[in-house]
Scaffold this motif. Structure first.
Motif, PDB file in Angstrom:
ATOM      1  N   ASN A 211       0.821  -1.210   0.000  1.00  0.00           N
ATOM      2  CA  ASN A 211       0.000   0.000   0.000  1.00  0.00           C
ATOM      3  C   ASN A 211       0.853   1.256   0.000  1.00  0.00           C
ATOM      4  OD1 ASN A 211      -2.489  -1.424   0.110  1.00  0.00           O
ATOM      5  ND2 ASN A 211      -2.214  -1.724   2.316  1.00  0.00           N
ATOM      6  N   ALA A 212       2.192   1.085  -0.029  1.00  0.00           N
ATOM      7  CA  ALA A 212       3.098   2.230   0.089  1.00  0.00           C
ATOM      8  C   ALA A 212       3.408   2.875  -1.261  1.00  0.00           C
ATOM      9  CB  ALA A 212       4.401   1.802   0.773  1.00  0.00           C
ATOM     10  N   TRP A 213       3.127   2.171  -2.352  1.00  0.00           N
ATOM     11  CA  TRP A 213       3.460   2.675  -3.681  1.00  0.00           C
ATOM     12  C   TRP A 213       2.629   1.951  -4.728  1.00  0.00           C
ATOM     13  CZ3 TRP A 213       4.838  -1.798  -5.920  1.00  0.00           C
ATOM     14  CH2 TRP A 213       5.468  -2.758  -5.129  1.00  0.00           C
ATOM     15  N   GLU A 214       2.603   2.513  -5.943  1.00  0.00           N
ATOM     16  CA  GLU A 214       1.926   1.851  -7.057  1.00  0.00           C
ATOM     17  C   GLU A 214       2.420   2.414  -8.388  1.00  0.00           C
ATOM     18  OE1 GLU A 214      -2.193   2.653  -7.973  1.00  0.00           O
ATOM     19  OE2 GLU A 214      -2.181   4.459  -6.717  1.00  0.00           O
ATOM     20  N   LEU A 215       2.304   1.608  -9.438  1.00  0.00           N
ATOM     21  CA  LEU A 215       2.537   2.073 -10.798  1.00  0.00           C
ATOM     22  C   LEU A 215       1.227   2.682 -11.275  1.00  0.00           C
ATOM     23  CD1 LEU A 215       4.575  -0.867 -12.383  1.00  0.00           C
ATOM     24  CD2 LEU A 215       5.394   1.409 -11.823  1.00  0.00           C
ATOM     25  N   LYS A 216       1.221   3.965 -11.448  1.00  0.00           N
ATOM     26  CA  LYS A 216      -0.027   4.679 -11.674  1.00  0.00           C
ATOM     27  C   LYS A 216      -0.102   5.249 -13.086  1.00  0.00           C
ATOM     28  CE  LYS A 216      -3.090   7.974  -9.368  1.00  0.00           C
ATOM     29  NZ  LYS A 216      -3.248   8.846  -8.183  1.00  0.00           N
ATOM     30  N   THR A 217      -1.267   5.123 -13.701  1.00  0.00           N
ATOM     31  CA  THR A 217      -1.531   5.728 -15.004  1.00  0.00           C
ATOM     32  C   THR A 217      -2.076   7.136 -14.802  1.00  0.00           C
ATOM     33  OG1 THR A 217      -2.056   3.590 -16.015  1.00  0.00           O
ATOM     34  CG2 THR A 217      -2.856   5.563 -17.147  1.00  0.00           C
ATOM     35  N   ILE A 218      -1.467   8.089 -15.482  1.00  0.00           N
ATOM     36  CA  ILE A 218      -1.979   9.458 -15.497  1.00  0.00           C
ATOM     37  C   ILE A 218      -2.643   9.623 -16.858  1.00  0.00           C
ATOM     38  CG2 ILE A 218      -1.433  11.892 -15.246  1.00  0.00           C
ATOM     39  CD1 ILE A 218      -0.849  10.151 -12.771  1.00  0.00           C
ATOM     40  N   TRP A 219      -3.950   9.527 -16.890  1.00  0.00           N
ATOM     41  CA  TRP A 219      -4.690   9.460 -18.144  1.00  0.00           C
ATOM     42  C   TRP A 219      -4.403  10.673 -19.032  1.00  0.00           C
ATOM     43  CZ3 TRP A 219      -6.243   4.884 -19.195  1.00  0.00           C
ATOM     44  CH2 TRP A 219      -6.602   4.005 -18.158  1.00  0.00           C
ATOM     45  N   GLY A 220      -4.129  10.379 -20.284  1.00  0.00           N
ATOM     46  CA  GLY A 220      -3.824  11.423 -21.253  1.00  0.00           C
ATOM     47  C   GLY A 220      -2.397  11.914 -21.198  1.00  0.00           C
ATOM     48  N   VAL A 221      -1.606  11.382 -20.235  1.00  0.00           N
ATOM     49  CA  VAL A 221      -0.212  11.832 -20.100  1.00  0.00           C
ATOM     50  C   VAL A 221       0.752  10.649 -20.190  1.00  0.00           C
ATOM     51  CG1 VAL A 221       1.444  13.108 -18.697  1.00  0.00           C
ATOM     52  CG2 VAL A 221      -0.979  13.752 -18.663  1.00  0.00           C
ATOM     53  N   GLY A 222       0.721   9.763 -19.188  1.00  0.00           N
ATOM     54  CA  GLY A 222       1.661   8.646 -19.187  1.00  0.00           C
ATOM     55  C   GLY A 222       1.601   7.868 -17.889  1.00  0.00           C
ATOM     56  N   TYR A 223       2.781   7.570 -17.318  1.00  0.00           N
ATOM     57  CA  TYR A 223       2.864   6.725 -16.143  1.00  0.00           C
ATOM     58  C   TYR A 223       3.823   7.324 -15.124  1.00  0.00           C
ATOM     59  CZ  TYR A 223       0.892   3.211 -19.315  1.00  0.00           C
ATOM     60  OH  TYR A 223       0.100   2.533 -20.204  1.00  0.00           O
ATOM     61  N   LYS A 224       3.626   6.901 -13.850  1.00  0.00           N
ATOM     62  CA  LYS A 224       4.587   7.273 -12.821  1.00  0.00           C
ATOM     63  C   LYS A 224       4.589   6.218 -11.731  1.00  0.00           C
ATOM     64  CE  LYS A 224       1.660  10.119  -9.769  1.00  0.00           C
ATOM     65  NZ  LYS A 224       1.566  11.435  -9.074  1.00  0.00           N
TER      66      LYS A 224
END
Length: 228
Positions: A211-224
């Motif tokens: 729960n401390a981190w995740e691979l997140k999609t930023i819609w319309g931009v990319g990933y972080k």
């Protein structure tokens, strides 16, 4: 001692092989050629090349099978070739461990650019230890090691590079093109689906681990890689 990288071209079309060989030799590459999947694996095991250019439609064992077998024993770069353009073919090739993908007919200058770009990315690791740790996560690029909550996670070479790059730049958003350039080593030559496929594979292997981190999609931009 070999001075030039050796490229193994695997394609049952002799004209295509001659065409590729002509342009690669102009760039001072050494060339090996196989027209059969089973023969190619035998040649690979006896004399591993610096890079493989691999057609999908091959006798005896197709390109997917050859790619799968190579990945069992080596992370040597693989560029897949095919006359097919369906997304399924691309995704499957990338999931099996291919580093890049080109559809026939192709521009020889683009092929050369991709070969050089992939080879630039495939360099022996430096003596500097490249490792990073977050809660529940340890990544060591040199040792190709990922540990999540004391459990080792197996990643393919490009998955490892992508994860390390993202965790090294926590909370920063990258577009697909930026990730292609930074991880694959070229700009605007690759299919952005390459990034999507690898992110999805990482998520499958890392999901619900912390729960401390995740691979997140930023819609319309990319990933972080988001640290919470």
């Amino acid at each position: 001692m070999r001075n030039c990288p050796r490229i193994l071209v695997i394609d049952d079309d002799k004209r295509i092989c001659e065409f590729i060989e002509l342009y690669l030799r102009k760039e001072m590459f050494e060339i090996g050629i196989c027209h059969d999947g089973a023969q190619a694996l035998e040649v690979f095991r006896k004399n591993p090349p610096s890079l493989v250019i691999l057609d999908i439609m091959l006798p005896n064992q197709d390109g997917y099978q050859v790619c799968h077998e190579i990945r069992k024993i080596s992370n040597i770069p693989i560029i897949m070739l095919t006359a097919k353009g369906e997304n399924f073919d691309k995704v499957l090739g990338l999931e099996l461990g291919a580093d890049d993908y080109m559809v026939k007919p192709f521009d020889p200058k683009e092929l050369i650019a991709r070969v050089k770009a992939v080879l630039r990315r495939f360099q022996p690791q430096s003596s500097n230890i490249r490792q990073i740790a977050y809660p529940d996560l340890y990544v060591n690029l040199n040792e190709h090691q990922v540990v999540v909550r004391n459990q080792s996670i197996e990643l393919k070479p490009k998955e490892m590079e992508l994860l390390y790059f993202l965790v090294s730049h926590a909370n920063k958003v990258f577009t697909r093109d930026q990730l292609l350039e930074q991880v694959w080593g070229y700009e605007f030559l690759g299919d952005s689906r390459t990034v999507d496929v690898h992110i999805n594979r990482l998520r499958q292997k890392l999901q619900n681990k912390s729960n401390a981190w995740e691979l997140k999609t930023i819609w319309g931009v990319g990933y972080k890689f988001e640290v919470k």
